[in-house]
Design a protein around this motif. Structure first.
Motif: not given
Length: 210
Positions: A9-20
């Motif tokens: 949690f807080g590792g950047g998953k969502t940000q990376t998903a939306y960047e992709l």
């Protein structure tokens, strides 16, 4: 193809998903967390817990992602922390058994890096008195409590491929995932300020109040 982005949690998953998603035409983000929050809202408050413990969550995630992967003509991106190897087999593993092209990536970082990201996540750290006791809101405090467990479990071989993110940016992490998955992204556009504003927008849209 399914890109399952794992990590603490807080590792950047969502940000990376939306960047992709922003750089991969035709792709969609399907967040398994939505299924879990919906199930928890159906329960009396005293019965709510970790929704991943509900078999309905694991079955529901597989059913929904199977439908998306079968009917949607594009890459499906699922940002979700899963640290239990049994639950991992029932979700990520099961989707592979159904014949889908599943690519799993775990974003890892040093404990201090994740703690910093949690403190900076969302707008609350800008408000006077926010998170006075812990330095962060309740949900982020819960993520801190789970952090050591997540980092220990996710470092295991069954949760590879591992991508360390301490000294890289979200766009570069997305680039690395694309290379490993054999995908071609459109170029990342915008300078550091525009990137920060876009990421802040993603964070605001994913604030949870329950």
């Amino acid at each position: 193809m399914l890109l399952w982005i794992n990590g603490p949690f807080g590792g950047g998953k969502t940000q990376t998903a939306y960047e992709l998603r922003s750089r991969l035409p035709g792709s969609v983000v399907c967040d398994p967390e939505h299924v879990g929050f919906g199930l928890n809202r159906m329960l009396p408050p005293g019965l709510r817990g970790d929704f991943q413990d509900l078999a309905a969550w694991r079955r529901g995630v597989v059913e929904v992602l199977d439908l998306a992967l079968t009917r949607h003509d594009g890459v499906v991106i699922a940002p979700m922390t899963v640290t239990d190897s049994g639950y991992f087999a029932e979700t990520v593993g099961r989707l592979g058994e159904l014949g889908h092209d599943v690519r799993h990536f775990t974003l890892l970082a040093e404990r201090s890096t994740v703690l910093r990201r949690l403190r900076e996540r969302g707008p609350f750290h800008l408000l006077p008195g926010a998170g006075r006791r812990t330095g962060m809101p309740r949900r982020e405090s819960w993520a801190v409590q789970r952090l050591d467990h997540c980092l220990e479990r996710l470092a295991r071989p069954e949760f590879a491929e591992h991508l360390w993110t301490d000294r890289t940016t979200v766009p570069r992490t997305a680039d690395r995932i694309a290379v490993l998955a054999g995908l071609t992204l459109t170029p990342h556009r915008g300078g550091p300020l525009r990137t920060r504003l876009r990421q802040a927008g993603v964070g605001l849209r994913h604030i949870r109040f329950d």
